[in-house]
Enzyme design. Structure first.
Site, PDB file in Angstrom:
ATOM      1  N   ARG A 112      15.465  20.194  85.269  1.00  0.00           N
ATOM      2  CA  ARG A 112      14.763  20.855  86.374  1.00  0.00           C
ATOM      3  C   ARG A 112      15.431  20.547  87.701  1.00  0.00           C
ATOM      4  NH1 ARG A 112      10.836  20.869  90.388  1.00  0.00           N
ATOM      5  NH2 ARG A 112       9.485  22.715  90.343  1.00  0.00           N
ATOM      6  N   CYS A 113      15.817  19.296  87.897  1.00  0.00           N
ATOM      7  CA  CYS A 113      16.503  18.918  89.136  1.00  0.00           C
ATOM      8  C   CYS A 113      17.795  19.709  89.321  1.00  0.00           C
ATOM      9  CB  CYS A 113      16.847  17.433  89.124  1.00  0.00           C
ATOM     10  SG  CYS A 113      15.442  16.309  89.087  1.00  0.00           S
TER      11      CYS A 113
END
Length: 415
Positions: free
Chosen positions: A396-397
């Site tokens: 996600r990052c």
């Protein structure tokens, strides 16, 4: 093309990634902490892992845009180049002589070369080899291997600098000095790249220096139904959350922001390191997180006012669920002892990117979490992350969704 992100878990259509490059070779044992890395990456392996991540997304029909390519294409434009250089090479930072040398180098570079310079930085020896020795006190006092322009290795985590929520994007004012120049590069792309320059989307922030009012994308979850959850973390502040909420409300794009007050710890630097959404009604949560203090922010009696309600800590998930229109959400906490939970959370065991409802990407090293989620009906597409994870960021990052559908209606549960 309409750029819009309406949820955390709806069908993912397009995403910006940054394949790690030459900037990673600038990390050393002496500067890694300043550059916000806990360790040095083996670049070739990190690139192979990143390619595997990108290929999983492509195999599911997601269009992958590469950040460095977008920046290189943008900087072929004269106006874009002028904008970027005027902001990147300021004589207040470099002094007149060194500023002139950097401008000379940039003006003789292609857009792709300039993009590499802005991302990877440059040492004194490299600069002198290309433009000669400028009359500069700062240069005279430097050693050959000193970095004249520091690298931006955290561009790997495209989510933090550029966060899309509903019909707009926030180019964020970053909390840490090592990341602040990232905003210029994204701002240049969104202002001048042909993909974005004529597109219809709103701007929640422009990457200006907002002082204490910072908000980073890893702390922003687009939970749907006109709601957003924001983490008040090591990197994001209440002031930043309030300004973000007011802009969303003024546009009519959102009507509720739930702010969670998090411990200001490195291992929990962003909300998505401890909590992400897996399905239209399902979250995965770090075992040792507990129930956080929260406030609900709604539009006030006038556009400049906000209505703020303090919630009971125990109601954290019911408050999030009510705002998202999903009732009481399903909360999945991997059953393991506290020490094991700490290890997997440190290795981004809660940091999943949803491709569509119930189909997520996570690091393969978090075996216990992946097996538990699979047993709960979540389809986990595991990717390697032994090198990529050294920067303390998961799938996600490393992803900035630019087009994502709304989540479908909540599934009915048979009685």
């Amino acid at each position: 093309m309409r750029y819009r992100v309406d949820s955390e878990v709806g069908e993912l259509r397009q995403v910006i990634l940054h394949r790690p490059g030459r900037e990673m070779t600038r990390l050393t044992p002496s500067n890694k902490d300043e550059l916000l890395f806990d360790d040095l990456l083996w670049l070739a392996e990190a690139q192979a892992e990143h390619d595997a991540f990108a290929n999983v997304l492509r195999s599911e029909g997601v269009e992958v845009l590469y950040f460095a390519e977008l920046l290189g294409e943008t900087l072929e434009d004269t106006a874009a180049r002028k904008f970027a250089l005027e902001h990147a090479f300021d004589e207040r930072a470099f002094g007149p002589g060194l500023t002139d040398a950097l401008w000379t180098l940039a003006e003789g570079s292609s857009g792709w070369e300039l993009a590499d310079l802005l991302i990877a930085g440059i040492t004194k020896a490299e600069l002198l080899d290309r433009v000669g020795t400028p009359r500069s006190v700062l240069i005279d006092l430097m050693d050959d291997d000193d970095l004249v322009l520091p690298p931006l290795p955290n561009h790997l985590f495209t989510r933090d600098t550029s966060a899309w929520a509903y019909g707009g994007v926030a180019v964020n004012s970053m909390r840490k000095e090592a990341r602040r120049r990232e905003t210029l590069n994204f701002e240049t792309i969104y202002t001048y790249h042909p993909r974005f320059a004529t597109a219809d989307f709103q701007r929640w922030s422009l990457g200006d220096d907002d002082g204490p009012a910072v908000l980073e994308g890893g702390d922003v979850l687009v939970t749907g139904n006109g709601s957003v959850v924001v983490g008040l973390s090591e990197r994001s502040t209440p002031q930043g959350a309030e300004r973000f909420a007011r802009r969303l409300f003024e546009s009519g794009e959102a009507e509720t922001v739930v702010a969670l007050n998090m411990p200001a710890k490195r291992e929990m630097m962003h909300l998505d390191t401890v909590l992400t959404m897996l399905d239209e009604d399902t979250f995965t949560v770090y075992q040792n997180l507990g129930n956080l203090p929260s406030v609900t922010i709604r539009p006030g009696a006038s556009p400049e006012k906000l209505d703020i309600t303090r919630n009971e800590d125990a109601d954290m998930f019911s408050v999030i669920g009510a705002a998202a229109g999903i009732g009481d959400p399903r909360v999945l906490i991997t059953p393991q002892d506290s020490l094991a939970a700490q290890r997997e959370q440190w290795d981004d065991g809660c940091n999943f990117l949803a491709i569509r409802p119930g189909v997520v990407v996570g690091y393969e090293r978090n075996v216990t979490t992946n097996e538990y989620l699979t047993a709960q009906g979540i389809d986990v597409r595991a990717v390697p992350g032994s090198e990529l994870g050294r920067g303390r960021g998961g799938p996600r990052c490393m992803s900035c969704p630019t087009i994502r559908d709304a989540a479908p209606p909540q599934k009915e549960t048979s009685l």
